[in-house]
Design a protein around this motif. Structure first.
Motif, PDB file in Angstrom:
ATOM      1  N   PRO A 162       0.815  -1.235   0.000  1.00  0.00           N
ATOM      2  CA  PRO A 162       0.000   0.000   0.000  1.00  0.00           C
ATOM      3  C   PRO A 162       0.837   1.267   0.000  1.00  0.00           C
ATOM      4  CG  PRO A 162      -0.896  -1.601   1.541  1.00  0.00           C
ATOM      5  CD  PRO A 162       0.387  -2.153   1.058  1.00  0.00           C
ATOM      6  N   ALA A 163       1.906   1.266   0.803  1.00  0.00           N
ATOM      7  CA  ALA A 163       2.756   2.454   0.902  1.00  0.00           C
ATOM      8  C   ALA A 163       3.395   2.770  -0.441  1.00  0.00           C
ATOM      9  CB  ALA A 163       3.837   2.240   1.963  1.00  0.00           C
ATOM     10  N   ALA A 164       3.857   1.722  -1.128  1.00  0.00           N
ATOM     11  CA  ALA A 164       4.493   1.922  -2.425  1.00  0.00           C
ATOM     12  C   ALA A 164       3.475   2.397  -3.461  1.00  0.00           C
ATOM     13  CB  ALA A 164       5.137   0.613  -2.890  1.00  0.00           C
ATOM     14  N   GLN A 165       2.255   1.850  -3.425  1.00  0.00           N
ATOM     15  CA  GLN A 165       1.223   2.263  -4.372  1.00  0.00           C
ATOM     16  C   GLN A 165       0.810   3.713  -4.136  1.00  0.00           C
ATOM     17  OE1 GLN A 165      -1.949  -0.603  -4.027  1.00  0.00           O
ATOM     18  NE2 GLN A 165      -0.879  -2.141  -5.266  1.00  0.00           N
ATOM     19  N   SER A 166       0.730   4.131  -2.853  1.00  0.00           N
ATOM     20  CA  SER A 166       0.392   5.518  -2.512  1.00  0.00           C
ATOM     21  C   SER A 166       1.458   6.471  -3.019  1.00  0.00           C
ATOM     22  CB  SER A 166       0.235   5.642  -0.988  1.00  0.00           C
ATOM     23  OG  SER A 166       0.015   6.986  -0.627  1.00  0.00           O
ATOM     24  N   TYR A 167       2.728   6.053  -2.834  1.00  0.00           N
ATOM     25  CA  TYR A 167       3.847   6.892  -3.286  1.00  0.00           C
ATOM     26  C   TYR A 167       3.827   7.022  -4.807  1.00  0.00           C
ATOM     27  CZ  TYR A 167       8.620   8.399  -4.251  1.00  0.00           C
ATOM     28  OH  TYR A 167       9.725   9.077  -4.719  1.00  0.00           O
ATOM     29  N   LEU A 168       3.579   5.954  -5.528  1.00  0.00           N
ATOM     30  CA  LEU A 168       3.530   5.979  -6.983  1.00  0.00           C
ATOM     31  C   LEU A 168       2.369   6.831  -7.486  1.00  0.00           C
ATOM     32  CD1 LEU A 168       4.349   2.227  -7.820  1.00  0.00           C
ATOM     33  CD2 LEU A 168       5.786   4.225  -8.321  1.00  0.00           C
ATOM     34  N   GLN A 169       1.227   6.795  -6.765  1.00  0.00           N
ATOM     35  CA  GLN A 169       0.063   7.586  -7.153  1.00  0.00           C
ATOM     36  C   GLN A 169       0.365   9.077  -7.027  1.00  0.00           C
ATOM     37  OE1 GLN A 169      -3.471   6.576  -5.003  1.00  0.00           O
ATOM     38  NE2 GLN A 169      -4.809   7.875  -6.246  1.00  0.00           N
ATOM     39  N   LYS A 170       1.033   9.460  -5.904  1.00  0.00           N
ATOM     40  CA  LYS A 170       1.411  10.856  -5.700  1.00  0.00           C
ATOM     41  C   LYS A 170       2.397  11.308  -6.764  1.00  0.00           C
ATOM     42  CE  LYS A 170       0.660  11.030  -0.697  1.00  0.00           C
ATOM     43  NZ  LYS A 170       1.333  11.183   0.629  1.00  0.00           N
ATOM     44  N   LEU A 171       3.355  10.417  -7.076  1.00  0.00           N
ATOM     45  CA  LEU A 171       4.368  10.722  -8.086  1.00  0.00           C
ATOM     46  C   LEU A 171       3.712  10.944  -9.453  1.00  0.00           C
ATOM     47  CD1 LEU A 171       7.444  10.990  -8.543  1.00  0.00           C
ATOM     48  CD2 LEU A 171       7.469   8.567  -9.125  1.00  0.00           C
ATOM     49  N   THR A 172       2.681  10.149  -9.757  1.00  0.00           N
ATOM     50  CA  THR A 172       1.959  10.284 -11.028  1.00  0.00           C
ATOM     51  C   THR A 172       1.203  11.610 -11.078  1.00  0.00           C
ATOM     52  OG1 THR A 172       1.695   7.882 -11.098  1.00  0.00           O
ATOM     53  CG2 THR A 172       0.278   9.181 -12.539  1.00  0.00           C
ATOM     54  N   GLU A 173       0.571  12.002  -9.919  1.00  0.00           N
ATOM     55  CA  GLU A 173      -0.167  13.266  -9.845  1.00  0.00           C
ATOM     56  C   GLU A 173       0.756  14.461 -10.035  1.00  0.00           C
ATOM     57  OE1 GLU A 173      -2.098  13.121  -6.095  1.00  0.00           O
ATOM     58  OE2 GLU A 173      -3.631  11.661  -6.742  1.00  0.00           O
ATOM     59  N   ILE A 174       1.932  14.416  -9.422  1.00  0.00           N
ATOM     60  CA  ILE A 174       2.916  15.480  -9.545  1.00  0.00           C
ATOM     61  C   ILE A 174       3.372  15.634 -10.985  1.00  0.00           C
ATOM     62  CG2 ILE A 174       5.256  16.208  -8.912  1.00  0.00           C
ATOM     63  CD1 ILE A 174       4.734  14.873  -6.166  1.00  0.00           C
TER      64      ILE A 174
END
Length: 367
Positions: free
Chosen positions: A351-363
């Protein structure tokens, strides 16, 4: 002297010198030897009651050799060895072992059973370091055959040799000799005798050996040693391999038995006393499969120099060695790749990695 040493000779039992300590100060070594020898001769049966597995051979100078043919996984073979040594009270006991396998003489049954069943990477590395890549792999494949039999029967190999070692230590002035050709020489000569495809075919047969074995099967193999019979079935189409593993060792064992059967020189009271010799009595303990070869070679003049040489590696051996190394490194590389791939997938699923990737995609989308 104390009990038998596998690398040298065995002497009288430990309590022997204690009993004669008060007398030994008043008699010479030659007299003491004579007394103990007479005691031994009285125990030696003139017409010994020997098991049916024993073959009697004579030398030109009157020495006698009693060859006990054994199955390497057999309780009755151990009894045959004990009975023969007790009946004939030998001067020398020769066993089908070399210095590379001598450790089994002093290991207990439980440890040996565990060791025989375990075929691991450490043993493979040790075999390769000791014998080279090709011979090391061959040794491990043969150990796998032995481990298969051990697992099926729940019995450690070499019990007859350990019994021979124990009984030899109880016989006064009995020497204990290792009579087999060194394993590295046998394996290197065996490898050199095979073509590339013969090596592949033999390795395949040994790798997939899984036929069940019963204790009755072992006793039936008193007419031919079980391990060597299984090998013979697999290497029947490779006469050169049978020659190096069985026939050449027949010659070596015969040579060692004849060397052990040389007459014994009696101790002298003084240098001026003439030398006296008596015929020797020898007990040989070998796999039943070697007995016919020993009988066949007994009256021949033997030269073991030729069968002790190791031929240089052939082109097929070099190719096979390269293929084995390439396969091992290829499997290791593929294993690392698969482990790495699974590790990345596992991390990305967290979950932590998926959350980080989602934020990175939004940025990235905002820019």
């Amino acid at each position: 002297q104390a009990a038998a040493d596998p690398m040298s000779s065995s002497g009288a039992p430990e309590d022997g010198p204690k009993e004669t300590s008060s007398v030994s100060q008043n008699i010479s070594d030659a007299e003491a030897f004579k007394i103990l020898l007479e005691m031994k001769m009285k125990k030696r049966q003139k017409k010994p009651d020997l098991p049916s597995t024993v073959t009697e051979l004579d030398t030109e100078d009157g020495s006698k050799v009693y060859v006990v043919g054994t199955a390497h996984f057999s309780d009755s073979s151990k009894k045959d060895v004990v009975k023969t040594i007790q009946e004939v009270q030998p001067d020398v006991v020769v066993v089908e072992l070399c210095q590379y396998r001598v450790s089994m003489l002093k290991m207990d049954e439980k440890t040996l059973l565990k060791e025989a069943k375990e075929i691991n990477l450490e043993k493979l590395q040790q075999a390769i370091k000791q014998n080279g890549v090709m011979s090391g792999l061959m040794q491990m494949l043969l150990l796998k055959v032995s481990a298969h039999i051990t697992e099926q029967l729940g019995m450690a190999p070499g019990g007859e040799f350990r019994e021979a070692f124990k009984e030899a230590s109880k016989v006064p002035f009995c020497k204990f000799h290792l009579g087999d050709r060194p394993i590295p020489v046998t394996f290197k000569r065996a490898i050199a005798a095979l073509s590339f495809w013969q090596k592949v075919k033999l390795a395949w047969g040994l790798c997939f050996l899984s036929d069940p074995i019963s204790k009755d099967d072992v006793e039936k193999c008193k007419q031919k040693d079980l391990l060597e019979q299984m090998m013979a079935e697999m290497i029947g189409e490779f006469p050169d391999l049978h020659r190096t593993i069985v026939s050449e060792r027949d010659i070596y064992l015969t040579y060692m038995l004849k060397q052990a059967a040389k007459q014994i020189e009696l101790p002298r009271a003084s240098e001026t006393e003439p030398r006296k010799y008596i015929p020797a009595v020898v007990v040989g303990v070998v796999g039943m499969g070697h007995v016919p070869g020993i009988e066949k070679n007994w009256n021949s003049d033997l030269n073991i120099q030729e069968i002790m040489s190791v031929p240089p590696p052939s082109a097929s051996s070099k190719i096979f060695k390269f293929v084995i190394k390439a396969t091992v490194f290829g499997l290791m590389g593929y294993g690392c790749y698969r482990i790495g791939q699974r590790t990345v997938q596992f991390i990305l699923s967290m979950p932590a990695a998926q959350s980080y990737l989602q934020k990175l995609t939004e940025i990235r989308s905002q820019h």
